[in-house]
Design an enzyme around this catalytic site. Structure first.
Site, PDB file in Angstrom:
ATOM      1  N   ASP A 215       0.831  -1.190   0.000  1.00 36.76           N
ATOM      2  CA  ASP A 215       0.000   0.000   0.000  1.00 36.76           C
ATOM      3  C   ASP A 215       0.875   1.252   0.000  1.00 36.76           C
ATOM      4  OD1 ASP A 215      -2.771   1.130   0.403  1.00 36.76           O
ATOM      5  OD2 ASP A 215      -1.807   1.946   2.198  1.00 36.76           O
TER       6      ASP A 215
ATOM      7  N   GLU B 189       0.124   8.093  -7.365  1.00 32.43           N
ATOM      8  CA  GLU B 189       0.494   9.213  -8.228  1.00 32.43           C
ATOM      9  C   GLU B 189      -0.247   9.054  -9.545  1.00 32.43           C
ATOM     10  OE1 GLU B 189       1.367  12.406  -8.468  1.00 32.43           O
ATOM     11  OE2 GLU B 189       3.110  11.918  -7.230  1.00 32.43           O
TER      12      GLU B 189
END
Length: 540
Positions: A199, A267
């Site tokens: 994660d 991102e």
């Protein structure tokens, strides 16, 4: 020997919502174990479990209070061992979410760290003094709203939290923290786990100089509910030190056989591709990585092509992991509904497309049933961002509602108790026991099997065709097979001129007369051929 994960289909299980066997309304390990044959018969190669570790559940398990304990909400360590054993007997690998960048504020490490500035774990989290006016040390924002810093009066300092206030960030600049984290990973590998989904893999380190982020350069500005996106987040994540930690983690996993690590890169855009390339380069870092590129609202041939080609160019030594849905985003048949002839036709198109991509494929529980996003009212919500920002943010609960097994059973067979999120009639109507020979579930089984029997779809390199919207077309090639995959992303019929010598095989929604391929709205086809097969749109 080719690694098992390189062309695998990974099935993500959200444990709270998969199967509840003890009647408390929350899914559990016993329920998952009982339902594993569903995943095996689907044709998946592995399961990914979202967090099952000890947690106060402020962020549904992504706030861990003990890395080496199973939360009683889900079961026991013995039940976890039984799950692993059962999965392996069915030919399934098992990977778990490892949430390493932060812990719960109830973790014993943080409890000790906040006591004073000179205890044994004082430097295990990111602490900093207030600025002279008492404001936070930097301008960094939390993903879940507000500053990324929370003042702790006991220490007289701020601590960093990239997510909830209850999720303090670990200080990976401290080697003791790294050693402790690696020990927790070793604990699960020793129990027979086959790998990790990491994660927020680019969030481990922060800028030690505590520099504030500049404003984002993208225009127009994002909504005020997403203050995080209004900054160019270069100092609070994706720091160069991340690579050294990933090397240490890879060295640990390399001590075991057939382990796989896939990292979630938090991102978007070209930066995500660059990070994915950096984090998977060579043989000493991650095995593969994924971003939210294909989990966005954009559904165009140009976007999907740019995702794949961007990875090819930005990460030539890397290995991709592609998915359309997961526990953090609207289900894709709802997210892209404006491009759909109808839900089922669109579900078939996207399944065929996903299974034709080069790399590892991820599917999210219920996707194989054609489940749509569940419509919830405020009183039914549990997700912190939604509770805080409703109705500006709908949250993630709509994709996390329980799996549906039997249409007419209480809560569609998920639980005999009141489920933690409701089961709506629209979801129950798509239950597993309603999925006949012409269903979405049957199609997923067919297209996964087709992928597994095709040398081109398993191993072939990808070359895109130069076709305009709304057609996405590419050829997957090996020494033994060329296969061109053609997809109509619109609701209008499209006709494609095809050179002689091609044969249409496998699942399809198209007609082919040997020279023209006719694709209805959301149509698709797979063509085998020798040599090149240049296609042209010939709508007349």
């Amino acid at each position: 020997m080719r690694e098992w994960w390189r062309d695998a289909v990974v099935y993500q299980i959200y444990p709270r919502s998969f199967q509840d066997d003890n009647g408390d309304g929350v899914g559990d390990l016993a329920g998952i174990t009982r339902r594993l044959p569903h995943i095996a018969t689907l044709g998946a190669d592995a399961v990914w479990l979202s967090p099952i570790f000890m947690s106060p559940q402020k962020d549904m398990g992504y706030d861990i209070s003990d890395y080496t304990a199973i939360d009683p909400l889900f079961g026991t360590l013995e039940e976890f061992d039984h799950l692993i054993e059962t999965a392996h007997k069915l030919g399934l690998k098992v990977i778990t979410d490892q949430v390493l960048s932060h812990t719960s504020n109830l973790h014993e490490w943080f409890r000790e760290s906040r006591i004073s500035r000179d205890n044994a774990k004082a430097d295990w989290y990111v602490w900093a003094d207030p600025l002279p006016d008492g404001s936070p040390p930097t301008n960094w924002h939390s993903h879940f709203g507000g500053p990324a810093w929370e003042f702790d009066p006991q220490r007289g300092q701020y601590y960093l939290h990239n997510f909830l206030i209850e999720q303090p960030d670990l200080n990976f600049h401290n080697p003791d923290v790294i050693d402790a984290i690696l020990e927790t990973c070793k604990f699960w590998l020793d129990r027979g786990l086959d790998g990790f989904r990491l994660d927020t893999v680019n969030y481990y380190f922060h800028d030690q100089d505590l520099r504030s982020n500049p404003a984002a350069q993208a225009a127009p500005q994002v909504m005020a509910t997403d203050l995080y996106g209004m900054q160019d987040n270069i100092y609070n994540k994706t720091r160069p030190e991340n690579l050294d930690f990933l090397r240490k983690l890879r060295a640990l996993t390399d001590q075991y056989d057939d382990i796989m690590m896939v990292g979630e890169v938090g991102e978007g855009g070209n930066r995500a591709t660059r990070i994915m390339g950096e984090y998977t380069a060579g043989s000493g870092l991650l095995h593969m990585a994924y971003s939210f590129a294909m989990l966005s609202d954009t559904f165009t041939a140009d976007h999907l092509r740019s995702c794949v080609e961007g990875f090819q160019q930005g990460a030539p030594d890397g290995h991709p992991y592609w998915s359309f849905s997961n526990h953090d985003v609207f289900r894709h048949v709802t997210r892209w509904a404006d491009h759909a002839v109808d839900t089922d036709t669109f579900a078939r198109l996207t399944a065929a497309m996903l299974m034709s991509f080069e790399g590892t494929i991820g599917i999210y529980q219920g996707e194989e049933l054609g489940l749509t996003e569940t419509e919830l009212v405020y009183e039914e919500l549990t997700d912190p961002p939604a509770l805080r920002y409703w109705p500006g943010i709908k949250g993630r609960d709509g994709c996390r509602t329980p799996m549906v097994w039997e249409k007419d059973a209480p809560n569609a067979g998920f639980s005999t108790g009141k489920p933690w999120l409701p089961v709506k009639p629209s979801q129950a109507a798509k239950a597993v026991d309603q999925q006949g020979p012409d269903s979405i579930l049957a199609f997923y089984k067919d297209v996964i099997a087709f992928r597994k029997t095709s040398d081109a779809l398993r191993h072939g390199k990808t070359q895109f065709q130069q076709l305009p919207e709304p057609i996405l077309a590419f050829t997957r090639s090996t020494d033994t097979q060329n296969m061109t995959c053609v997809f109509n992303l619109s609701t209008d019929r499209q006709t494609i001129a095809v050179p002689a010598g091609a044969t249409m095989i496998g699942p399809n929604n198209a007609t082919y007369d040997g020279s023209n391929l006719s694709l209805p709205g959301n149509g698709f086809a797979f063509l085998t051929h020798d040599g090149d097969l240049p296609l042209t749109i010939s709508n007349t």
